[in-house]
Write a protein that holds these residues in place. Sequence first.
Motif, mmCIF file in Angstrom:
data_model
loop_
_atom_site.group_PDB
_atom_site.id
_atom_site.type_symbol
_atom_site.label_atom_id
_atom_site.label_comp_id
_atom_site.label_asym_id
_atom_site.label_seq_id
_atom_site.Cartn_x
_atom_site.Cartn_y
_atom_site.Cartn_z
ATOM 1 N N ALA A 199 3.435 2.753 2.514
ATOM 2 C CA ALA A 199 2.700 2.925 3.774
ATOM 3 C C ALA A 199 2.681 1.609 4.549
ATOM 4 O O ALA A 199 2.824 1.587 5.775
ATOM 5 C CB ALA A 199 1.276 3.404 3.494
ATOM 6 N N ASP A 257 0.862 5.611 -0.316
ATOM 7 C CA ASP A 257 0.105 6.866 -0.324
ATOM 8 C C ASP A 257 0.866 7.930 -1.097
ATOM 9 O O ASP A 257 2.096 8.017 -1.018
ATOM 10 C CB ASP A 257 -0.154 7.358 1.108
ATOM 11 C CG ASP A 257 -1.109 6.441 1.857
ATOM 12 O OD1 ASP A 257 -1.925 5.783 1.189
ATOM 13 O OD2 ASP A 257 -1.023 6.366 3.095
ATOM 14 N N ARG A 281 -4.517 7.594 -1.685
ATOM 15 C CA ARG A 281 -4.009 6.221 -1.662
ATOM 16 C C ARG A 281 -3.759 5.801 -3.108
ATOM 17 O O ARG A 281 -4.683 5.519 -3.866
ATOM 18 C CB ARG A 281 -5.036 5.306 -0.987
ATOM 19 C CG ARG A 281 -4.612 3.863 -0.932
ATOM 20 C CD ARG A 281 -4.835 3.234 0.427
ATOM 21 N NE ARG A 281 -3.923 3.766 1.422
ATOM 22 C CZ ARG A 281 -3.926 3.405 2.706
ATOM 23 N NH1 ARG A 281 -4.782 2.537 3.145
ATOM 24 N NH2 ARG A 281 -3.072 3.940 3.560
ATOM 25 N N THR A 340 0.853 -1.186 0.000
ATOM 26 C CA THR A 340 0.000 0.000 0.000
ATOM 27 C C THR A 340 0.889 1.235 0.000
ATOM 28 O O THR A 340 1.849 1.320 0.773
ATOM 29 C CB THR A 340 -0.938 -0.003 1.227
ATOM 30 O OG1 THR A 340 -1.820 -1.134 1.112
ATOM 31 C CG2 THR A 340 -1.769 1.261 1.311
ATOM 32 N N GLY A 399 -5.234 2.039 -8.468
ATOM 33 C CA GLY A 399 -4.380 1.560 -7.389
ATOM 34 C C GLY A 399 -4.650 0.159 -6.892
ATOM 35 O O GLY A 399 -4.003 -0.323 -5.971
ATOM 36 N N THR A 400 -5.618 -0.534 -7.516
ATOM 37 C CA THR A 400 -5.973 -1.886 -7.088
ATOM 38 C C THR A 400 -5.747 -2.866 -8.233
ATOM 39 O O THR A 400 -6.010 -2.542 -9.391
ATOM 40 C CB THR A 400 -7.450 -1.940 -6.651
ATOM 41 O OG1 THR A 400 -7.656 -0.969 -5.635
ATOM 42 C CG2 THR A 400 -7.821 -3.306 -6.100
ATOM 43 N N ASN A 416 -3.231 0.237 -3.412
ATOM 44 C CA ASN A 416 -3.962 -0.331 -2.275
ATOM 45 C C ASN A 416 -3.876 -1.855 -2.258
ATOM 46 O O ASN A 416 -4.463 -2.533 -3.083
ATOM 47 C CB ASN A 416 -5.437 0.118 -2.340
ATOM 48 C CG ASN A 416 -6.205 -0.293 -1.097
ATOM 49 O OD1 ASN A 416 -5.649 -0.348 -0.007
ATOM 50 N ND2 ASN A 416 -7.476 -0.582 -1.271
ATOM 51 N N ASN A 417 -3.061 -2.366 -1.318
ATOM 52 C CA ASN A 417 -3.044 -3.803 -1.034
ATOM 53 C C ASN A 417 -2.731 -4.643 -2.285
ATOM 54 O O ASN A 417 -3.416 -5.612 -2.593
ATOM 55 C CB ASN A 417 -4.415 -4.213 -0.473
ATOM 56 C CG ASN A 417 -4.284 -5.373 0.500
ATOM 57 O OD1 ASN A 417 -3.274 -5.517 1.169
ATOM 58 N ND2 ASN A 417 -5.306 -6.200 0.560
#
Length: 236
Positions: free
Chosen positions: A55, A11, A16, A9, A212-213, A19-20
């Motif tokens: 992050a 930022d 963000r 993750t 971001g995913t 993400n993950n």
Amino acid sequence: MSLVVSNLTIDHGAIRAINNVSFTVPQGQLAAIIGSNGAGKTTLLRTLSGLKEAASGNASWNGISILGTRPEDLARSGIMHVSDGKSVIAELTVKENLALPGIWRKDKKDVAAATNEAIELFPILGQRLSQSAGALSGGERQMLAIGRALIARPKLLLLDEPSLGLAPLIVEQIFQTIKSLVKKMNLTVVLVEQNAMGALKIADEGVVLNLGTVVAVDSAEKLLNDPAVRAAYLGF
């Protein structure tokens, strides 16, 4: 040996950006990271190459965490980052740019051999040795950036938008060169590309990012033939 990204993750200020995100790239494989503008592709690559902090989550190469390591230390350990044509030093000549990776390498004989190999790979560089890098065309600068990275004898190459702003013929040449390097040098490559079609055609596997995913991880061939991926990212 492989690159393993786990639940990463990142930022970007208050946003963000990643993400993950999780994916694995085995040694000797080329992974294309594709997605529209703002998907987080470049942010991901900058984090893997030590230019940005994560992050949370982890990324490891050969079982050793690489997050938070300085870019120069990563380079010495065999991880090279090539940004979109801006990583050459415009004020230096082509020859001086190519000499930079040899400064910290102890095996000077191999540095000379690697330099010759880079010039054989991109013959135009041999004709431009005394010119400043700033006087090169966009395609020549990209060849210089990749050639210079190879002189460090990397095991993992992180390539950010090598096709950006280049003519289609030059793009094809650079893509085919990248593909041949993976096989010839048993290189592991993470290729971030806006040109999703071109990237997937030379890749072993693809990672599709959206805002971001990760929305898909599969073989490049399967992604090329996936109707949803084609409609959203390949334009047909």
